[in-house]
Scaffold this active site. Structure first.
Site, PDB file in Angstrom:
ATOM      1  N   LEU A 128     -22.079  15.277   6.237  1.00 37.92           N
ATOM      2  CA  LEU A 128     -22.168  16.133   7.423  1.00 37.92           C
ATOM      3  C   LEU A 128     -23.416  15.731   8.197  1.00 37.92           C
ATOM      4  O   LEU A 128     -24.503  15.651   7.623  1.00 37.92           O
ATOM      5  CB  LEU A 128     -22.275  17.609   7.012  1.00 37.92           C
ATOM      6  CG  LEU A 128     -22.590  18.588   8.159  1.00 37.92           C
ATOM      7  CD1 LEU A 128     -21.419  18.692   9.133  1.00 37.92           C
ATOM      8  CD2 LEU A 128     -22.950  19.971   7.605  1.00 37.92           C
ATOM      9  N   TRP A 186     -24.509  11.465  20.205  1.00 38.60           N
ATOM     10  CA  TRP A 186     -23.353  10.729  20.712  1.00 38.60           C
ATOM     11  C   TRP A 186     -22.586  10.027  19.591  1.00 38.60           C
ATOM     12  O   TRP A 186     -21.805   9.135  19.844  1.00 38.60           O
ATOM     13  CB  TRP A 186     -23.810   9.737  21.775  1.00 38.60           C
ATOM     14  CG  TRP A 186     -24.262  10.390  23.047  1.00 38.60           C
ATOM     15  CD1 TRP A 186     -23.466  10.854  24.067  1.00 38.60           C
ATOM     16  CD2 TRP A 186     -25.606  10.671  23.455  1.00 38.60           C
ATOM     17  NE1 TRP A 186     -24.241  11.401  25.066  1.00 38.60           N
ATOM     18  CE2 TRP A 186     -25.551  11.305  24.721  1.00 38.60           C
ATOM     19  CE3 TRP A 186     -26.865  10.463  22.859  1.00 38.60           C
ATOM     20  CZ2 TRP A 186     -26.688  11.722  25.416  1.00 38.60           C
ATOM     21  CZ3 TRP A 186     -28.006  10.874  23.542  1.00 38.60           C
ATOM     22  CH2 TRP A 186     -27.913  11.493  24.805  1.00 38.60           C
ATOM     23  N   THR A 201     -22.301  19.144  17.142  1.00 36.30           N
ATOM     24  CA  THR A 201     -23.261  19.149  18.245  1.00 36.30           C
ATOM     25  C   THR A 201     -23.012  20.377  19.098  1.00 36.30           C
ATOM     26  O   THR A 201     -21.958  21.004  18.991  1.00 36.30           O
ATOM     27  CB  THR A 201     -23.131  17.870  19.109  1.00 36.30           C
ATOM     28  OG1 THR A 201     -24.033  17.962  20.222  1.00 36.30           O
ATOM     29  CG2 THR A 201     -21.713  17.712  19.660  1.00 36.30           C
ATOM     30  N   CYS A 208     -45.356  11.662  25.838  1.00 35.58           N
ATOM     31  CA  CYS A 208     -45.038  11.815  24.419  1.00 35.58           C
ATOM     32  C   CYS A 208     -45.463  10.577  23.637  1.00 35.58           C
ATOM     33  O   CYS A 208     -45.961  10.683  22.509  1.00 35.58           O
ATOM     34  CB  CYS A 208     -43.549  12.070  24.231  1.00 35.58           C
ATOM     35  SG  CYS A 208     -43.075  13.757  24.635  1.00 35.58           S
TER      36      CYS A 208
END
Lengths: 439, 439
Positions: free
Chosen positions: B211, B217, B236, B403
């Protein structure tokens, strides 16, 4: 060891028949009850067991077990020689199943039995249940971790006799979890693997200054100097370990690279004077309340961006001091030791300013290590009894066997944590861990 | 994205001379001040900077900066096109040094500037300082993490446009930290490395039921089926990701092995139906208060002894909700995300009944990944602007660059944690991690 004595075995006495009947009922529901051979007279044998025989030399013990099925009685009786195990010790430790009738959860009972089997008897009276207020009072005073109590605790465990440890440890004399590439590795090979694995994790380079906190008999500092060219300093609280390590450094001609001294981590001198710090099987002795001081000391002596390998025992619950069992382990076997879950160990490190890079669980390795130690100790029993008394031998043997089962059952864990002293985003390890597995 | 619009650039206006003089003083103490080119008229250039030029199109901004040197002004101005950076964006992010005059600690200022640069503008007025009571009230309601708010948050970030992400993600379309064997690896190679590294850590075997929570995607479920023969299911909350993943499964002919669906982790059906569970870049979205429910859900669907790989972003402090900066990130860029230190992440897993086997820090890998993404996005700017508006492009570009610097500075971390669902002492990984590095 002055409070441990070899006890005379009690003479057999008549069996209390009603007690035996009740005991038989107690044992009836058990899947594979042990064989019972009572005293020399073999008074009664409930059922033979293929893997071991439990020899009970004093029928009075049976009566007591029936009246109060307390696992502490068993441990005490084993240490005093009232009970013996012939055959497979690990199967006999399955005796935990005898105590299903006690109104505790299965988990608590398991812990209690295992812990009880680790009980270090402090007098001949034995059989002293500790609980309630007395326990809480004892607990409050048991974990002081002053320099003096820590010194005494380490001495209690590690100053038993260098020769005794030498009988069953590997040639490098490593008294912590080995590292088995395969389950069939010899203990000798696995301990060499472990020393090298730690050196690789620390990415030791020639000229690095390494501090080993709790250096034992000097195995790691000598290995690191010999194979990686570092300048290593080890500290220990055990006078006997220190003496052994000094002799070894001389014998190996490593005086220019390796030094050791008797020193408490709280008394470490200097700031930012080491490139790498290792601590193997040491933080369990520090006490949870002292871990912040401990990590602060490592932070202080380590240069910014320097690596710290923290290796030690954990358990699967948060915090310590939570059970009666804890007290027994701490007071009689593993003096002043306190375990925590591995997340909390790391949290203390993060709070102190370490960044965690790598964590590796090694639980099955300690089970294998302990089984090797038990086997080697049993194989050299006669020599061991020339170094220590029978009670000490029995305690060490049962303690290590019970610990092997604890590591196999998963309640106890062992981890190596690689971290660095945070310094402006420095990342002092390679992008991947592939280098640990070269060759 | 209805609240984001491309803003018209303000017309140049006369420079307020006194303001410039004060700004010059502000900039005087800075080691390497940026070049300033004011509007199209190039009214004044304080000093040239070899790495970048800061273009300020509205002199009114300068006045405001001088009167209130607030980093939020800069971020807002950048998103609105009032400020532009020509040259190296990362150096320009060094603008933090301009705000030394603000009475904050260096650390707070750094965080504030970086966070401010991540600010997602919600209207054209911009320049809305949030603080005090208002901030606290906002904070209280910002982290609800109901099924509905989580759905909206994920949609906000991931439903931008499949084609937009396709322009700068790798061919496998992995929107999480890659794994670089060397810094010179291409992004394509590094993302394939990462998919394989995760599959190896999960010790995937043909027939395993996997899982993947937060499957994006579909890169991992497809890779695991194609290269390891597992039966994989992905969930998702993004409709667009789901559509893309379904097409890809068809195109790759993996319908018999791989399924995906739109589902919240709280609504997972079944008990002990998976051998392995992966979660990559997902737990940051869950919210700290919900992590126990999240881990409980994984425990429930995983068979005893099954492996769980939990991969996600952390920071170096305990807990979340502690700064004004947090709110900005959460409300405008990374919706409802909450970070914690890696020790606390593991603590939640231990409390839920997981045993930790392996932890690997990958911080420099995310910095490399983000720099690749920024470079690729910049290289395809024109195509990107056909998919999204200018403000969105600017936000994504600056967010990812900021970031990258955060990961390089070390305040933000990224880890892969391998754990198993405790089951009678089971140890469902090999003795060593050597198998991860074969070939």
């Amino acid at each position: 060891m002055e409070h441990l004595t070899t006890l005379p075995r009690p003479a057999p006495a008549d069996l209390h028949a009603p007690a035996l009947r009740i005991l038989r009922r107690l044992l009836a529901g058990i899947e594979r009850p042990p064989g019972l051979r009572l005293g020399d007279a073999l008074l009664h044998e409930l059922e033979s067991h293929p893997e071991y025989t439990l020899v009970i030399r004093d029928p009075a013990l049976l009566r007591r077990l029936v009246l109060r099925p307390d696992p502490l009685l068993l441990a005490d009786a084993y240490f005093r020689g009232v009970i013996d195990v012939e055959g497979d010790l690990y199967s006999a430790l399955g005796l935990k199943t005898h105590f299903e009738t006690v109104s505790l959860s299965w988990r608590d009972k398991l812990a209690l039995v295992r812990d009880a089997l680790m009980l270090r008897v402090s007098d001949q009276n034995g059989l002293k249940p500790v609980g309630g207020l007395a326990s809480r009072v004892a607990r409050r005073f048991a974990y002081r971790h002053s320099r003096k109590t820590d010194q005494a605790a380490i001495s209690f465990h590690y100053d038993v006799s260098n020769a005794f440890y030498g009988l069953w440890l590997d040639a490098e004399r490593v008294y912590s979890c080995a590292y088995f590439e395969t389950p069939g590795d010899s203990l000798e090979q696995a301990q060499r693997n472990k020393l090298e694995h730690i050196c690789r994790k620390l990415r030791l380079q020639p000229g690095d200054r390494l501090l080993d906190i709790g250096c034992g008999w000097g195995a790691l500092v000598c290995w690191a100097a010999r194979h990686h060219g570092v300048r290593a300093h080890g500290i220990t609280l055990s006078q006997r370990q220190l003496e052994y390590a000094r002799e070894r450094i001389q014998a190996e001609g490593l005086q220019d690279l390796v030094t050791v001294e008797l020193r408490d981590y709280r008394d470490l001198d200097g700031t930012a004077i080491y490139d790498k710090v290792s601590s193997v099987g040491m933080f369990e002795h520090v006490g949870l309340a002292n871990l912040p001081d401990y990590y602060a000391a490592v932070q202080r002596v380590l240069r910014p961006g320097g690596l710290f390998l923290n290796h030690g025992i954990t358990h699967d619950e948060e915090g310590w001091n939570r059970t009666l069992a804890s007290d027994f382990i701490n007071r009689y076997v593993f003096p002043d030791g306190e375990l925590d879950c591995v997340s909390n160990i790391q949290l203390g490190m993060e709070r102190a300013g370490f960044e965690i890079h790598d964590l590796e669980g090694l639980r099955p390795h300690y089970a294998l290590t302990l089984r090797h130690w038990v086997q080697r100790l049993e194989a050299r029993r006669d020599e061991a009894l020339r170094e220590v008394d029978e009670v000490t031998y029995r305690i060490w043997r049962l303690y290590m066997a019970a610990c092997a089962l604890e590591f196999e059952a998963g309640g106890t864990g062992i981890y190596q944590i690689v971290a660095s002293k945070r310094a402006g985003g420095a990342w002092p390890v390679p992008l991947t861990r592939r280098d640990l597995y070269r060759g």
